[in-house]
Design a protein around this motif. Sequence first.
Motif, PDB file in Angstrom:
ATOM      1  N   UNK A  75       0.933  -1.152  -0.037  1.00  0.00           N
ATOM      2  CA  UNK A  75       0.014  -0.086  -0.011  1.00  0.00           C
ATOM      3  C   UNK A  75       0.930   1.251  -0.177  1.00  0.00           C
ATOM      4  N   UNK A  76       0.653   2.283  -0.672  1.00  0.00           N
ATOM      5  CA  UNK A  76       1.103   3.575  -0.916  1.00  0.00           C
ATOM      6  C   UNK A  76       0.223   4.644  -0.827  1.00  0.00           C
ATOM      7  N   UNK A  77       0.595   5.460   0.158  1.00  0.00           N
ATOM      8  CA  UNK A  77      -0.225   6.780   0.383  1.00  0.00           C
ATOM      9  C   UNK A  77       0.542   8.004  -0.383  1.00  0.00           C
ATOM     10  N   UNK A  78      -0.210   8.617  -1.140  1.00  0.00           N
ATOM     11  CA  UNK A  78       0.479   9.876  -1.930  1.00  0.00           C
ATOM     12  C   UNK A  78       0.113  10.972  -0.997  1.00  0.00           C
ATOM     13  N   UNK A  79       1.473  11.677  -0.796  1.00  0.00           N
ATOM     14  CA  UNK A  79       1.196  13.224  -0.286  1.00  0.00           C
ATOM     15  C   UNK A  79       1.411  14.042  -1.635  1.00  0.00           C
ATOM     16  N   UNK A 104      -1.690  18.188   5.265  1.00  0.00           N
ATOM     17  CA  UNK A 104      -2.656  17.287   5.812  1.00  0.00           C
ATOM     18  C   UNK A 104      -2.935  17.333   7.352  1.00  0.00           C
ATOM     19  N   UNK A 105      -4.502  16.921   7.685  1.00  0.00           N
ATOM     20  CA  UNK A 105      -4.726  16.778   8.774  1.00  0.00           C
ATOM     21  C   UNK A 105      -4.128  15.285   9.488  1.00  0.00           C
ATOM     22  N   UNK A 106      -3.513  15.654  10.671  1.00  0.00           N
ATOM     23  CA  UNK A 106      -2.778  14.582  11.224  1.00  0.00           C
ATOM     24  C   UNK A 106      -3.815  13.459  11.662  1.00  0.00           C
ATOM     25  N   UNK A 107      -4.747  13.477  12.388  1.00  0.00           N
ATOM     26  CA  UNK A 107      -5.928  12.493  12.571  1.00  0.00           C
ATOM     27  C   UNK A 107      -6.281  11.698  11.351  1.00  0.00           C
ATOM     28  N   UNK A 108      -6.568  12.379  10.188  1.00  0.00           N
ATOM     29  CA  UNK A 108      -6.871  11.965   9.080  1.00  0.00           C
ATOM     30  C   UNK A 108      -6.070  10.918   8.391  1.00  0.00           C
ATOM     31  N   UNK A 109      -4.596  11.505   8.458  1.00  0.00           N
ATOM     32  CA  UNK A 109      -3.633  10.722   7.967  1.00  0.00           C
ATOM     33  C   UNK A 109      -3.078   9.592   8.675  1.00  0.00           C
ATOM     34  N   UNK A 110      -3.361   9.625  10.272  1.00  0.00           N
ATOM     35  CA  UNK A 110      -2.914   8.176  10.936  1.00  0.00           C
ATOM     36  C   UNK A 110      -4.250   7.261  10.712  1.00  0.00           C
ATOM     37  N   UNK A 111      -5.533   7.824  10.590  1.00  0.00           N
ATOM     38  CA  UNK A 111      -6.565   6.727  10.236  1.00  0.00           C
ATOM     39  C   UNK A 111      -6.330   6.016   8.897  1.00  0.00           C
ATOM     40  N   UNK A 112      -5.906   6.927   7.856  1.00  0.00           N
ATOM     41  CA  UNK A 112      -5.419   6.252   6.574  1.00  0.00           C
ATOM     42  C   UNK A 112      -4.434   5.456   6.534  1.00  0.00           C
ATOM     43  N   UNK A 113      -3.399   5.660   7.179  1.00  0.00           N
ATOM     44  CA  UNK A 113      -2.052   4.770   7.554  1.00  0.00           C
ATOM     45  C   UNK A 113      -2.796   3.352   8.144  1.00  0.00           C
TER      46      UNK A 113
END
Length: 478
Positions: A75-79, A104-113
């Motif tokens: 899985x790759x998350x693009x910034x 980016x929103x930190x909680x959103x990023x952590x959830x996506x991770x």
Amino acid sequence: MNTICIIDDDDQLRASFKKLLCQEGYAVQDAASGEAGITIIRQSLPDLVVLDIRLPGINGLKTYEMIRQVDPKLPVIIMTAYGTTETAIEATKRGAFDYLLKPFDIPQMLKLIEQGLAANRFMRFPVHMDAAPRADGEEALIGRSSAMQAVYKAIGRAAPTDATVLIRGASGTGKELVARALYQHSQRSQAPFLVINCVAIPDALLESELFGYEKGAFTGAAHRRVGKIEQANGGTVFLDEIGDMPMMLQAKILRLLQEKSVERLGGRQALPVDVRIIAATNRDLEKAVTAGRFREDLYYRLKVVTIALPLLNARTDDIPPLTQYFLARYAREIGIENPGITEEALAVLGAWPFPGNVRELANIIKKTLIFNRGVPLSPEDIAQALDEKHPDKRIFQVEGAEALRHWIRQQLVRNSSGNRYERCMEQAEAMVVQEALTLTKGNRSQAARLLGISRPTLHAKIDKHRLAFVTSVRQSEA
């Protein structure tokens, strides 16, 4: 511990991001260029990559393509910054897990991770189909019963095809494990596998999550977004709890199955996609169709192949191997020696109705292990865990209680002479002793321990109620 690789040429962002992820319990590797990132990935193969789209040397899109060559399941998350949104969208269309705009929103990023790591686990770690527990404690479908053998055969026959599969079963029976097994044994096992829970996502967001949207489709749609179905092109989409999907979206899923195309929210162009659909539900779809809550045409499109998972109380012979499997798995996770379980404790589990099915059994074993003192699980340990989990299900609340009340009333209103209380208690005692013998297959030592009485006392009760002959008959029948 999951490992995350960050590829970004911004030293300060990398350092801050690394500190944040380490605090969240992740192991972190980082690189300032695509070339360095590819080297790390080839050497250590992390569980997830966070990739900036704008990089020196080879750009983010090229880096992503090289990552796909190393491991197409990673899985790759693009910034991306706003100006490179189209490039990030293109990466998503090619299979990137998702993208976020900077800052980016930190909680959103952590959830996506978390979601990306879950997707990695679903794709990478196989679900074994074993009749007996595995020593390594890996995820598996466990069962020797004829019902589970039928499930294994259905998976084996359906997995290599592209047929749509509908998995049916009550909550806790293992529908997600079956979906993963179908994917892992399919011809699409090297392509994406995306899970969409139709209950967990609000109705207002589910359409955009599945089908994406065009810029300006609604207030706040500042750019185009690729939906999960388009993103999974070439792979498999698992629609969990599809029985709860809104009627409007059911029509779009029907179109997907019929025409192999999707249309983004706010778009006018049909986009061809090649995905296999696996769906699951705990609902009675036939009743939902009759009530007008589920489309009949979609129902028949989904049930090309149907796999029905049995309730745990309908396959009680599988409780011992399931228990041994969960003991091995959770003891390993907790970091303790597997203490085992007594035959009497297994008998208690075998008599429980398990309204929560296999998931409930797993939770009971895990909870009991956490408080274990290094000795085999006893009937008292299991009973305590059951009482704590179901404080409202004592003897007069469990299934069959009304029949017990009816029997007591019959005994009390009979016009027979003598002490009715004593007669009720004697008959109840006989039934309790008989069931203990049945659960232990006639083993008197185990039955005595299960009842909490001495063996001589058990012998006296067997003689008193003349149960020896009945026990021997049941043993011969077994």
